[in-house]
Design a protein around this motif. Structure first.
Motif, PDB file in Angstrom:
ATOM      1  N   ALA A  65      -1.646   4.093  -6.712  1.00 16.17           N
ATOM      2  CA  ALA A  65      -1.323   2.826  -6.653  1.00 16.17           C
ATOM      3  C   ALA A  65       0.001   2.419  -5.725  1.00 16.17           C
ATOM      4  CB  ALA A  65      -1.151   2.081  -7.825  1.00 16.17           C
ATOM      5  N   VAL A  66      -0.151   1.608  -4.880  1.00 23.52           N
ATOM      6  CA  VAL A  66       1.313   1.048  -4.169  1.00 23.52           C
ATOM      7  C   VAL A  66       2.080   0.395  -4.989  1.00 23.52           C
ATOM      8  CG1 VAL A  66       2.174   0.185  -2.208  1.00 23.52           C
ATOM      9  CG2 VAL A  66      -0.128   1.160  -2.054  1.00 23.52           C
ATOM     10  N   ALA A  67       3.204   0.695  -5.156  1.00 27.92           N
ATOM     11  CA  ALA A  67       4.423  -0.007  -5.982  1.00 27.92           C
ATOM     12  C   ALA A  67       5.119  -1.223  -5.338  1.00 27.92           C
ATOM     13  CB  ALA A  67       5.296   1.032  -6.592  1.00 27.92           C
ATOM     14  N   GLU A  68       5.204  -2.076  -6.163  1.00 28.74           N
ATOM     15  CA  GLU A  68       6.187  -3.042  -5.494  1.00 28.74           C
ATOM     16  C   GLU A  68       7.600  -2.681  -6.035  1.00 28.74           C
ATOM     17  OE1 GLU A  68       5.863  -5.417  -3.722  1.00 28.74           O
ATOM     18  OE2 GLU A  68       3.539  -5.061  -3.411  1.00 28.74           O
ATOM     19  N   PRO A  69       8.514  -2.657  -5.258  1.00 25.71           N
ATOM     20  CA  PRO A  69       9.847  -2.196  -5.865  1.00 25.71           C
ATOM     21  C   PRO A  69      10.481  -3.131  -6.653  1.00 25.71           C
ATOM     22  CG  PRO A  69      10.127  -2.881  -3.582  1.00 25.71           C
ATOM     23  CD  PRO A  69       8.588  -2.905  -3.921  1.00 25.71           C
TER      24      PRO A  69
ATOM     25  N   VAL B 290      13.682   0.744  -3.417  1.00 25.04           N
ATOM     26  CA  VAL B 290      12.980   0.157  -2.058  1.00 25.04           C
ATOM     27  C   VAL B 290      11.550   0.879  -1.862  1.00 25.04           C
ATOM     28  CG1 VAL B 290      15.048  -0.109  -1.073  1.00 25.04           C
ATOM     29  CG2 VAL B 290      14.010   1.841  -0.869  1.00 25.04           C
ATOM     30  N   ARG B 291      10.644   0.277  -1.087  1.00 23.49           N
ATOM     31  CA  ARG B 291       9.331   0.913  -0.698  1.00 23.49           C
ATOM     32  C   ARG B 291       9.639   1.512   0.520  1.00 23.49           C
ATOM     33  NH1 ARG B 291       4.461  -2.612  -1.814  1.00 23.49           N
ATOM     34  NH2 ARG B 291       4.720  -3.265   0.705  1.00 23.49           N
ATOM     35  N   ILE B 292       8.931   2.630   0.925  1.00 23.09           N
ATOM     36  CA  ILE B 292       9.094   3.246   2.215  1.00 23.09           C
ATOM     37  C   ILE B 292       7.541   3.710   2.722  1.00 23.09           C
ATOM     38  CG2 ILE B 292      10.152   5.237   3.406  1.00 23.09           C
ATOM     39  CD1 ILE B 292      12.228   5.485   1.212  1.00 23.09           C
ATOM     40  N   GLU B 293       7.437   3.200   3.893  1.00 22.73           N
ATOM     41  CA  GLU B 293       6.177   3.853   4.516  1.00 22.73           C
ATOM     42  C   GLU B 293       6.648   5.174   5.084  1.00 22.73           C
ATOM     43  OE1 GLU B 293       4.787   2.700   8.794  1.00 22.73           O
ATOM     44  OE2 GLU B 293       3.479   1.343   7.381  1.00 22.73           O
ATOM     45  N   VAL B 294       6.111   6.196   4.549  1.00 23.30           N
ATOM     46  CA  VAL B 294       6.621   7.606   4.961  1.00 23.30           C
ATOM     47  C   VAL B 294       6.028   7.971   6.382  1.00 23.30           C
ATOM     48  CG1 VAL B 294       6.304  10.085   4.338  1.00 23.30           C
ATOM     49  CG2 VAL B 294       6.781   8.217   2.442  1.00 23.30           C
TER      50      VAL B 294
ATOM     51  N   ALA C 148      11.409  10.763   5.267  1.00 23.29           N
ATOM     52  CA  ALA C 148      11.979   9.819   5.971  1.00 23.29           C
ATOM     53  C   ALA C 148      10.886   8.817   6.462  1.00 23.29           C
ATOM     54  CB  ALA C 148      12.305  10.409   7.432  1.00 23.29           C
ATOM     55  N   GLY C 149      11.130   7.419   6.575  1.00 20.38           N
ATOM     56  CA  GLY C 149      10.305   6.556   6.820  1.00 20.38           C
ATOM     57  C   GLY C 149      10.949   5.131   7.160  1.00 20.38           C
ATOM     58  N   VAL C 150      10.147   4.284   7.054  1.00 18.59           N
ATOM     59  CA  VAL C 150      10.377   2.829   7.353  1.00 18.59           C
ATOM     60  C   VAL C 150      10.331   2.118   6.085  1.00 18.59           C
ATOM     61  CG1 VAL C 150      10.032   0.653   8.712  1.00 18.59           C
ATOM     62  CG2 VAL C 150       9.821   2.933   9.643  1.00 18.59           C
ATOM     63  N   VAL C 151      11.546   1.092   5.643  1.00 18.78           N
ATOM     64  CA  VAL C 151      11.289   0.475   4.477  1.00 18.78           C
ATOM     65  C   VAL C 151      10.530  -0.772   4.603  1.00 18.78           C
ATOM     66  CG1 VAL C 151      12.909  -1.123   2.935  1.00 18.78           C
ATOM     67  CG2 VAL C 151      13.678   0.900   3.907  1.00 18.78           C
ATOM     68  N   THR C 152       9.719  -0.949   3.809  1.00 21.82           N
ATOM     69  CA  THR C 152       8.581  -2.047   3.848  1.00 21.82           C
ATOM     70  C   THR C 152       8.817  -3.191   2.766  1.00 21.82           C
ATOM     71  OG1 THR C 152       6.896  -0.789   2.559  1.00 21.82           O
ATOM     72  CG2 THR C 152       6.686  -0.698   5.078  1.00 21.82           C
ATOM     73  N   ALA C 153       9.501  -2.927   1.730  1.00 23.69           N
ATOM     74  CA  ALA C 153      10.056  -3.943   0.736  1.00 23.69           C
ATOM     75  C   ALA C 153      11.163  -3.236   0.034  1.00 23.69           C
ATOM     76  CB  ALA C 153       8.745  -3.747  -0.305  1.00 23.69           C
ATOM     77  N   VAL C 154      11.956  -4.320  -0.459  1.00 23.62           N
ATOM     78  CA  VAL C 154      13.027  -4.088  -0.933  1.00 23.62           C
ATOM     79  C   VAL C 154      13.054  -4.985  -2.365  1.00 23.62           C
ATOM     80  CG1 VAL C 154      14.396  -3.414   0.887  1.00 23.62           C
ATOM     81  CG2 VAL C 154      14.480  -5.868   0.029  1.00 23.62           C
ATOM     82  N   GLY C 155      13.731  -4.382  -3.415  1.00 27.39           N
ATOM     83  CA  GLY C 155      14.034  -4.954  -4.702  1.00 27.39           C
ATOM     84  C   GLY C 155      15.332  -5.762  -4.489  1.00 27.39           C
TER      85      GLY C 155
ATOM     86  N   ALA D 166       7.260  12.661  -2.816  1.00 25.99           N
ATOM     87  CA  ALA D 166       7.386  12.478  -1.339  1.00 25.99           C
ATOM     88  C   ALA D 166       6.154  12.659  -0.408  1.00 25.99           C
ATOM     89  CB  ALA D 166       8.728  13.165  -0.897  1.00 25.99           C
ATOM     90  N   TYR D 167       5.311  13.482  -0.892  1.00 24.00           N
ATOM     91  CA  TYR D 167       4.223  14.021  -0.129  1.00 24.00           C
ATOM     92  C   TYR D 167       3.131  12.842  -0.353  1.00 24.00           C
ATOM     93  CZ  TYR D 167       5.070  18.913  -0.417  1.00 24.00           C
ATOM     94  OH  TYR D 167       5.608  20.410  -0.017  1.00 24.00           O
ATOM     95  N   ALA D 168       3.424  11.627   0.536  1.00 24.75           N
ATOM     96  CA  ALA D 168       2.538  10.464   0.227  1.00 24.75           C
ATOM     97  C   ALA D 168       2.722   9.572   1.518  1.00 24.75           C
ATOM     98  CB  ALA D 168       3.297   9.729  -0.853  1.00 24.75           C
ATOM     99  N   ALA D 169       1.987   8.672   1.731  1.00 22.72           N
ATOM    100  CA  ALA D 169       1.866   7.427   2.718  1.00 22.72           C
ATOM    101  C   ALA D 169       2.781   6.690   2.480  1.00 22.72           C
ATOM    102  CB  ALA D 169       0.394   7.291   3.033  1.00 22.72           C
ATOM    103  N   GLU D 170       3.175   6.344   1.162  1.00 26.67           N
ATOM    104  CA  GLU D 170       4.007   5.095   0.753  1.00 26.67           C
ATOM    105  C   GLU D 170       4.625   5.742  -0.449  1.00 26.67           C
ATOM    106  OE1 GLU D 170       3.363   1.055   1.684  1.00 26.67           O
ATOM    107  OE2 GLU D 170       1.349   1.635   1.435  1.00 26.67           O
ATOM    108  N   LEU D 171       6.021   5.350  -0.716  1.00 22.66           N
ATOM    109  CA  LEU D 171       6.801   5.908  -1.520  1.00 22.66           C
ATOM    110  C   LEU D 171       7.749   4.916  -2.071  1.00 22.66           C
ATOM    111  CD1 LEU D 171       7.392   8.741  -3.149  1.00 22.66           C
ATOM    112  CD2 LEU D 171       9.030   9.042  -1.391  1.00 22.66           C
ATOM    113  N   VAL D 172       7.964   4.622  -3.519  1.00 21.72           N
ATOM    114  CA  VAL D 172       9.063   3.758  -3.924  1.00 21.72           C
ATOM    115  C   VAL D 172      10.137   4.496  -4.725  1.00 21.72           C
ATOM    116  CG1 VAL D 172       9.623   2.148  -5.899  1.00 21.72           C
ATOM    117  CG2 VAL D 172       7.527   1.872  -4.346  1.00 21.72           C
ATOM    118  N   VAL D 173      11.345   4.451  -4.298  1.00 19.52           N
ATOM    119  CA  VAL D 173      12.557   5.291  -4.894  1.00 19.52           C
ATOM    120  C   VAL D 173      13.570   4.406  -4.952  1.00 19.52           C
ATOM    121  CG1 VAL D 173      11.720   7.359  -3.498  1.00 19.52           C
ATOM    122  CG2 VAL D 173      13.432   5.881  -2.525  1.00 19.52           C
TER     123      VAL D 173
END
Length: 354
Positions: A61-65, A70-74, A107-114, A138-145
């Motif tokens: 599942a893709v998380a909403e931060p 923040v959510r990152i497109e890895v 490393a990636g691009v931020v796609t959403a922020v809390g 981190a081995y993922a296409a998208e990540l929330v951290v």
């Protein structure tokens, strides 16, 4: 460290078990504990304990931060030896921890922020190019951290280089701080052409030290390019080091974990407080040297490593620190990447690209 990580995975799984439609056991789960949507992405998991053959890519599942996340497109995720140890059985084989997400840096691009998404370098915004560490899963296409794990990506680095900067970089900084490396010191670095070694030798040269690095002959030219005096490991190592550093060796770092590395360091460096190992925990403990990292009795260096992140990005941006990439694999070839890193013979970082 590993047990805390695994306990966190189990807790988050239980909390979000009903968040999305039935399917894979990781649907609706995010390691950060964020609120979830039911949009799906891909991630690498270990479905069992063992070798790289247990790895597979599944939908998660893709998380909403949430607040401070923040959510990152890895775009790239670094591969490290510790990643394999997580599912190898080295830290236990509790089936409750399976399937297990892997990875610690990306490393990636931020796609959403809390709300209140502020990192060490300031507020984080959608569209920012960033590096995330520590970043479980981190081995993922998208990540929330957590935003606190995110720093700006140096424009001078490619995505692959940025994805492989942090784990080896912060470890190298920790090692040099632990041995108290100073300008004009002579330092012996064992495993100088490995992932951590390549970072450590560059940072040591930048500090004004005279760096001697052990490596196989095939890697000596690379070390020379970085300002290092290369020395072949194997029988007679101590004598070769003495010949290369007739004024003596002030400090040493074991990055390979062999008895030779510890024994030669103890033989050549008078002050054992200036010898550190990130891998030779059993032999190092008997020798009375500093142990660093996630091993038994080791100093994790949490504060030092956290502070090192902006030092590393600044040095990379200024061109004073190179990230050498040994290989890049698609996310679905994580098993091949792990087989490669397990050989212990790569020069530079291995990365996964979604």
């Amino acid at each position: 460290m590993s047990q805390h990580f695994l306990a966190g995975v189990a807790a988050v799984e239980a909390a979000h078990a009903d968040a999305c439609p039935a399917g894979d056991s990781l649907r609706g789960i995010d390691l950060s504990g964020a609120v979830l949507s039911c949009d799906m992405s891909e991630a690498v998991v270990a479905r069992a304990y063992g070798g790289p053959e247990v790895l597979s890519v599944i939908d998660v599942a893709v998380a909403e931060p949430g607040p401070g996340q923040v959510r990152i497109e890895v775009r790239a995720a670094g591969v490290n030896p510790f990643d394999h140890k997580m599912y190898s059985g080295a830290f236990g084989t509790d089936p409750a921890n399976l399937p297990m997400r892997l990875g610690a840096e990306a490393a990636g691009v931020v796609t959403a922020v809390g709300v209140d998404a502020t990192g060490p370098a300031g507020p984080i915004r959608i569209g920012d190019e960033v590096i995330a560490y520590r970043a479980p899963g981190a081995y993922a296409a998208e990540l929330v951290v957590p935003a606190s794990s995110v720093v700006p990506k140096p424009a001078a680095l490619s995505w692959e280089q940025a994805g492989g900067l942090m784990v080896t970089g912060v470890t190298a900084v920790h090692v040099l701080e632990a041995i108290g490396l100073r300008e004009n010191d002579s330092v012996l670095i064992h495993g100088a052409a490995g992932g951590v070694g390549l970072m450590a030798v560059q940072l040591a040269v930048e500090r004004g030290a005279r760096v001697l690095g052990t490596a196989s002959a095939a890697k000596h030219d690379t070390l020379r390019e970085l300002g290092v005096i290369p020395i072949a490991y194997g029988p007679g190592l101590a004598d070769r080091v003495r010949a290369a550093a007739p004024q003596g060796v002030h400090a040493a770092a074991d990055l390979v974990g062999t008895d030779e590395a510890v024994d030669v360091s103890v033989e050549l460096v008078a002050d054992r407080s200036r010898i550190a190992s990130v891998a030779g925990f059993e032999r190092g403990a008997r020798a009375g040297i500093k142990l660093l990292g996630a091993g038994p009795g080791a100093d994790p260096g949490t504060e030092v490593r956290a502070a090192a992140r902006l030092q590393l990005t600044e040095a990379a941006e200024a061109g004073r620190l190179r990230v050498l990439i040994a290989a890049s694999h698609p996310l679905r070839e994580a098993a091949a990447a792990h087989r490669q890193i397990m050989t212990g013979h790569t020069t530079g970082k291995i990365v996964l690209v979604p």
